[in-house]
Design an enzyme around this catalytic site. Structure first.
Site, short mmCIF file in Angstrom:
data_model
loop_
_atom_site.label_atom_id
_atom_site.label_comp_id
_atom_site.label_asym_id
_atom_site.label_seq_id
_atom_site.Cartn_x
_atom_site.Cartn_y
_atom_site.Cartn_z
N HIS A 250 0.78 -1.13 -0.09
CA HIS A 250 0.05 0.03 0.09
C HIS A 250 1.05 1.27 -0.10
O HIS A 250 2.18 1.19 0.30
CB HIS A 250 -0.99 -0.06 1.42
CG HIS A 250 -0.27 0.21 2.54
ND1 HIS A 250 0.54 -0.57 3.25
CD2 HIS A 250 -0.12 1.52 3.28
CE1 HIS A 250 1.15 -0.05 4.24
NE2 HIS A 250 0.84 0.97 4.27
N ASP A 252 0.68 5.00 1.77
CA ASP A 252 0.09 5.67 3.07
C ASP A 252 -0.88 6.90 2.49
O ASP A 252 -0.46 7.84 1.65
CB ASP A 252 1.12 6.26 3.88
CG ASP A 252 1.92 5.25 4.56
OD1 ASP A 252 1.37 4.05 4.77
OD2 ASP A 252 2.92 5.37 5.07
N ARG A 316 7.30 -8.59 16.14
CA ARG A 316 7.63 -7.33 15.78
C ARG A 316 6.97 -6.29 16.19
O ARG A 316 5.58 -6.64 16.02
CB ARG A 316 7.96 -7.44 14.26
CG ARG A 316 8.51 -6.10 13.67
CD ARG A 316 8.76 -6.09 12.28
NE ARG A 316 9.27 -4.80 11.68
CZ ARG A 316 8.35 -3.90 11.04
NH1 ARG A 316 7.08 -4.41 10.71
NH2 ARG A 316 8.70 -2.91 10.58
#
Length: 381
Positions: A250, A252, A316
């Site tokens: 994607h 932002d 993570r």
């Protein structure tokens, strides 16, 4: 089977994806339970051409030292060199690192520590701030209630930050109102962290203005009263990391992203037809251009396709601050970036319009801004 890091450019889709999936019984994302299974549910399995690669080569991103820049004693040559490096990176892929940024290590550590404490809470506790359909803030467990395919292997907590004198404690109030007074320490940490991110963003905006040849205060003033989004990202270990993604490809939709990663690799950027990695650097923030600033620059600077991968061994976490303009501020390029040779690329819009588009009509991808522009121009007046 291993997937190569070299791939053809993701196929462009010119039609806005208004159907976001209709899930009658949303899947519950509980990684501790899902990891007991031999494989992962089909909803988390991504198409072959979008699956993660085994080893992504490192992306060469410029390291911008902010220690002496934009201060009264800064040398014009160092500021000019930083602007040149930023211009080069943003024209190509939109990513760079900043160091000596003035954010205390203690504050960053506190933000990571409180993030770990939140995601360690039982699912029922986290769901007290469940993100509602059509909204951008709250807790989301893999967006299982919003999408039915290509689900990300992650949990997030998003909340709003306003750099507005009339709303001085937006973040602190959110935690206390949504989770109770015992979460006031969380609110204080993230209020301070967001204020620091907002201040850092405005400094970076000065450099972006200089690099584009507009007055250095232009973008700083544009974002002075920003209405931004803070997001805590948690990517649990996955028993089949070669089948899924932590965050899908994607761009932002926001203006500027300031990311702090923990010690685990996961961020990848699509540059020159190849996925490349940006390794964690505890002393640096990863900065990237978003769609809204791409529109402000009249397409001179790029909002680049990126994603997050997961692994089978380590969790993570990352802290992401998404700088956004005041919601009613009209997004259009300054006159310095318009001429007879380079026409307007995108129509005027406000951040609230683009935010609504991505929350209610379109799943963010590499074509979000163009799809949004087409949607705007096709709407009846």
């Amino acid at each position: 089977m291993a997937v190569s890091c070299v791939t053809t450019s993701p196929q462009k889709e010119h039609t806005p994806k208004l159907d976001l999936g209709n899930i009658q019984k949303p899947l519950i994302f509980n990684p501790s339970m899902l990891n007991l299974q031999a494989t992962i549910p089909n909803q988390f399995i991504w198409p072959h051409d979008e699956k993660p690669c085994t080893e992504a080569p490192e992306l060469d991103v410029p390291l911008i030292d902010l220690q002496d820049l934009l201060s009264a004693s800064s040398s014009p040559s160092s500021t000019l060199e930083a602007s040149r490096l930023i211009s080069e990176a943003c024209s190509k892929h939109g990513f760079f690192l900043v160091v000596n940024h003035g954010i205390s290590e203690e504050l960053i550590s506190d933000a990571h520590e409180h993030m770990a404490r939140f995601f360690d809470m039982p699912p029922s506790e986290k769901q007290r701030v469940q993100r509602k359909p059509g909204e951008s803030c709250g807790y989301a467990s893999s967006f299982t209630g919003r999408f039915s395919t290509k689900l990300p292997w992650k949990e997030t907590l998003s909340f709003r930050f306003c750099n507005d004198k009339n709303s001085p404690n937006t973040v602190q109030d959110y935690f206390c109102d949504a989770l109770g007074h015992e979460f006031e320490p969380f609110g204080k940490v993230y209020q301070e962290y967001c204020e620091a991110m907002s201040s850092l963003s405005l400094k970076i905006m000065e450099l972006l203005g200089l690099s584009l040849g507009v007055p250095r205060d232009y973008f700083r003033e544009f974002f002075e009263e920003n209405d931004s989004i803070m997001r805590l990202n948690y990517y649990p270990p996955c028993q089949k990391p070669d089948l899924t993604l932590g965050t899908g490809p994607h761009c932002d939709p926001t203006s500027l992203t300031i990311l702090h990663q923990d010690h685990v690799n996961g961020l990848q950027v699509f540059v020159e037809n190849q996925w490349r990695s940006i390794s964690p650097n505890p002393k640096a923030f990863v900065v990237n251009i978003g769609d809204t600033f791409m529109a402000l620059s009249n397409n001179r600077y790029k909002s680049c396709l990126h994603r997050a991968v997961v692994n089978s061994q380590s969790e993570r976490k990352s802290l992401a601050f998404f700088l956004c303009p005041k919601k009613d501020r009209v997004v259009k390029p300054p006159r310095e970036l318009l001429d007879s040779i380079i026409p307007r690329r995108y129509p005027d819009f406000t951040w609230s319009m683009l935010l609504e588009f991505t929350q209610k009509h379109y799943r963010a991808d590499m074509n979000t801004l163009q799809a949004f522009s087409d949607w705007l121009t096709s709407k009846p007046i």
